[in-house]
Design a protein around this motif. Structure first.
Motif, PDB file in Angstrom:
ATOM      1  N   TYR A 163      46.418 -12.617  11.512  1.00 30.66           N
ATOM      2  CA  TYR A 163      47.565 -12.815  12.395  1.00 30.66           C
ATOM      3  C   TYR A 163      48.804 -12.122  11.825  1.00 30.66           C
ATOM      4  N   PRO A 216      36.896 -13.724   8.960  1.00 30.96           N
ATOM      5  CA  PRO A 216      37.143 -14.589   7.800  1.00 30.96           C
ATOM      6  C   PRO A 216      37.463 -16.028   8.205  1.00 30.96           C
ATOM      7  N   ASP A 270      44.377 -32.493  10.961  1.00 29.82           N
ATOM      8  CA  ASP A 270      43.706 -31.236  11.244  1.00 29.82           C
ATOM      9  C   ASP A 270      43.445 -31.093  12.725  1.00 29.82           C
ATOM     10  N   VAL A 318      47.800 -19.260  19.854  1.00 30.05           N
ATOM     11  CA  VAL A 318      48.762 -18.194  19.592  1.00 30.05           C
ATOM     12  C   VAL A 318      47.981 -16.975  19.108  1.00 30.05           C
ATOM     13  N   LEU A 368      46.568 -30.668  14.913  1.00 30.82           N
ATOM     14  CA  LEU A 368      47.179 -29.343  14.905  1.00 30.82           C
ATOM     15  C   LEU A 368      46.341 -28.305  15.645  1.00 30.82           C
ATOM     16  N   PRO A 390      44.797 -26.320  18.582  1.00 26.41           N
ATOM     17  CA  PRO A 390      45.086 -26.161  20.015  1.00 26.41           C
ATOM     18  C   PRO A 390      43.981 -26.772  20.879  1.00 26.41           C
ATOM     19  N   ILE A 432      53.155 -20.579  15.262  1.00 21.36           N
ATOM     20  CA  ILE A 432      52.247 -21.707  14.998  1.00 21.36           C
ATOM     21  C   ILE A 432      52.944 -22.735  14.094  1.00 21.36           C
ATOM     22  N   GLY A 451      39.212 -19.619   8.868  1.00 23.44           N
ATOM     23  CA  GLY A 451      40.558 -20.088   9.183  1.00 23.44           C
ATOM     24  C   GLY A 451      41.308 -19.310  10.233  1.00 23.44           C
ATOM     25  N   LEU A 452      40.611 -18.372  10.915  1.00 18.97           N
ATOM     26  CA  LEU A 452      41.311 -17.529  11.893  1.00 18.97           C
ATOM     27  C   LEU A 452      41.133 -18.003  13.334  1.00 18.97           C
ATOM     28  N   ARG A 492      44.924 -21.383   9.301  1.00 21.64           N
ATOM     29  CA  ARG A 492      44.573 -22.587   8.535  1.00 21.64           C
ATOM     30  C   ARG A 492      45.435 -22.700   7.284  1.00 21.64           C
TER      31      ARG A 492
HETATM   32  P1  ADP Z   1      37.573 -20.876  11.638  1.00 25.95           P
HETATM   33  O1  ADP Z   1      36.616 -21.640  12.489  1.00 25.95           O
HETATM   34  O2  ADP Z   1      37.685 -19.430  11.996  1.00 25.95           O
HETATM   35  O3  ADP Z   1      37.336 -21.079  10.170  1.00 25.95           O
HETATM   36  P2  ADP Z   1      39.534 -22.690  12.751  1.00 25.95           P
HETATM   37  O4  ADP Z   1      39.335 -22.468  14.198  1.00 25.95           O
HETATM   38  O5  ADP Z   1      38.965 -23.947  12.167  1.00 25.95           O
HETATM   39  O6  ADP Z   1      39.051 -21.434  11.903  1.00 25.95           O
HETATM   40  O7  ADP Z   1      41.109 -22.610  12.477  1.00 25.95           O
HETATM   41  C1  ADP Z   1      41.734 -23.340  11.442  1.00 25.95           C
HETATM   42  C2  ADP Z   1      42.978 -24.018  11.961  1.00 25.95           C
HETATM   43  O8  ADP Z   1      43.954 -23.033  12.261  1.00 25.95           O
HETATM   44  C3  ADP Z   1      42.761 -24.786  13.260  1.00 25.95           C
HETATM   45  O9  ADP Z   1      42.535 -26.140  13.012  1.00 25.95           O
HETATM   46  C4  ADP Z   1      44.034 -24.597  14.022  1.00 25.95           C
HETATM   47  O10 ADP Z   1      44.912 -25.662  13.777  1.00 25.95           O
HETATM   48  C5  ADP Z   1      44.623 -23.333  13.471  1.00 25.95           C
HETATM   49  N1  ADP Z   1      44.453 -22.189  14.385  1.00 25.95           N
HETATM   50  C6  ADP Z   1      43.470 -21.273  14.371  1.00 25.95           C
HETATM   51  N2  ADP Z   1      43.647 -20.347  15.323  1.00 25.95           N
HETATM   52  C7  ADP Z   1      44.778 -20.675  15.964  1.00 25.95           C
HETATM   53  C8  ADP Z   1      45.506 -20.089  17.049  1.00 25.95           C
HETATM   54  N3  ADP Z   1      45.082 -18.952  17.641  1.00 25.95           N
HETATM   55  N4  ADP Z   1      46.636 -20.695  17.464  1.00 25.95           N
HETATM   56  C9  ADP Z   1      47.072 -21.818  16.848  1.00 25.95           C
HETATM   57  N5  ADP Z   1      46.446 -22.420  15.819  1.00 25.95           N
HETATM   58  C10 ADP Z   1      45.308 -21.857  15.372  1.00 25.95           C
END
Ligand code: ADP
Length: 330
Positions: free
Chosen positions: A180, A59, A16, A28, A19, A21, A188, A61-62, A217
């Motif tokens: 996205y 929401p 996790d 991205v 992956l 950034p 990604i 995972g963004l 995510r």
């Molecule tokens: P949230 O906090 O909104 O629930 P996260 O920041 O934990 O979401 O994002 C989940 C996963 O998605 C991250 O671990 C990352 O690997 C990937 N991710 C999220 N946004 C991006 C982005 N803009 N570019 C590349 N990977 C991303």
């Protein structure tokens, strides 16, 4: 999750983290949001001042946590992380506030879950960098007002509507993260396939993206499943056909809906005649938590117009009916 992370720690113990950034430049999509953040980050660095407080909503995972971890890295400052459910009284917040170095970032995930008393406690911490702390107990207890180091609060929430207006107003920037595009997700997926040491055809990366509910995510999780599938069933290279086969095995349909998503839609159809149905009633019938449905299932279904919200409850659309009829799974 660790409470305290230093910049450059790598945060990289599991996949996790690998992956995720490591700087805003690696992220991205979300270009408009990133541009605005870049401006305030640059300005704070040029003026040698703490960055203003920032609130992310959208929401799950963004990328809210991703932004929140990239910003301190870009600034080269320390970072502390906690979440709303862990902060149930002002005293739970005190260690974070007194530990905060000058200009460091304190990230509070699910900030809408902090109680009212904590919100009020945060106001003065955010505004004047002062807090009241109670020393001693019982009749010996006395309150002192303590100056803390100027820090930056980053909050993340799936429900900005649940924050009180005074708390919301104390954030300099409030950024909404949106879903996205398939192309962004494909980028990604392509990058992360490399990090995971798997080769993937371009059309396969796009297929995974199209079935990932417009959410990074989800795309990462689907990719990891497809990688395992490729390792187990083939030579490890991911073709379009293989990606499709892997998705089928998980009952992820062409729109990216999984069993839970379809279960939500078919419950409204089957039990409530297509709606309107209240979220509580739907959740109860499905034996699921209403919050899970509202936070994790509904946003994508609303956005793709498979379901609409009316004052009397949720209603499935003809598009959803067609989709449910066309697919082989329940
Ligand atoms: P949230 O906090 O909104 O629930 P996260 O920041 O934990 O979401 O994002 C989940 C996963 O998605 C991250 O671990 C990352 O690997 C990937 N991710 C999220 N946004 C991006 C982005 N803009 N570019 C590349 N990977 C991303």
């Amino acid at each position: 999750r660790e409470a305290l992370l230093q910049p450059g720690d790598g945060y990289g113990r599991d996949e996790d983290r690998m992956l995720r950034p490591q700087s805003m430049a690696d992220m991205v999509g979300q270009r408009e949001v990133a541009k605005r953040l870049q401006i305030v980050v640059d300005a704070a660095m040029k003026r040698d001042e703490p960055l203003g407080h920032i609130l992310f909503d959208g929401p799950p995972g963004l990328g809210k946590t991703t932004f929140a971890t990239c910003i301190p890295k870009d600034l080269g400052v320390n970072f502390q992380l906690t979440s709303g459910p862990a902060i149930q009284a002002p005293k739970d917040l005190v260690p974070y506030l007194t530990n905060a170095d000058e200009r460091s970032v304190l990230f509070i995930d699910e900030i809408h879950r902090i109680p009212k008393a904590v919100e009020e406690y945060l106001y003065t911490a955010m505004e004047d960098f002062r807090i009241d702390i109670v020393l001693g107990e019982g009749t010996n207890a006395r309150t002192i007002n303590l100056q803390i180091k100027p820090f930056t609060l980053i909050g993340a929430t799936t429900r900005s509507g649940m924050l009180s207006a005074p708390l919301r107003d104390r954030f300099l920037l409030r950024e909404h993260l949106d879903f996205y595009t398939d192309d962004e997700l494909a980028e990604i997926v392509g990058r992360n396939a490399k990090k995971l040491g798997v080769t993937i055809d371009e059309d396969a990366a796009l297929e995974i993206s199209k079935r990932s509910r417009s959410t990074p995510r989800v795309a990462n999780n689907r990719l990891r499943w497809v990688r395992d599938f490729a390792t187990s069933r083939a030579d490890g290279h991911v073709t379009l056909e293989l990606a499709r086969e892997a998705m089928e095995m998980q009952a992820i349909d062409e729109m990216g809906l999984d069993k839970q998503d379809r279960g939500y839609l078919s419950t409204i159809v089957r039990v409530f005649g297509g709606g309107p149905a209240g979220i509580e009633a739907i959740a109860h019938t499905m034996n699921a938590a209403p919050d899970t449905l509202a936070d994790e299932v509904e946003p994508f279904l609303l956005r793709t117009e498979l379901v609409v919200r009316t004052p009397r409850g949720r209603v499935v659309t003809p598009k959803a009916m067609d989709h449910l009829k066309a697919i082989k799974w329940k």
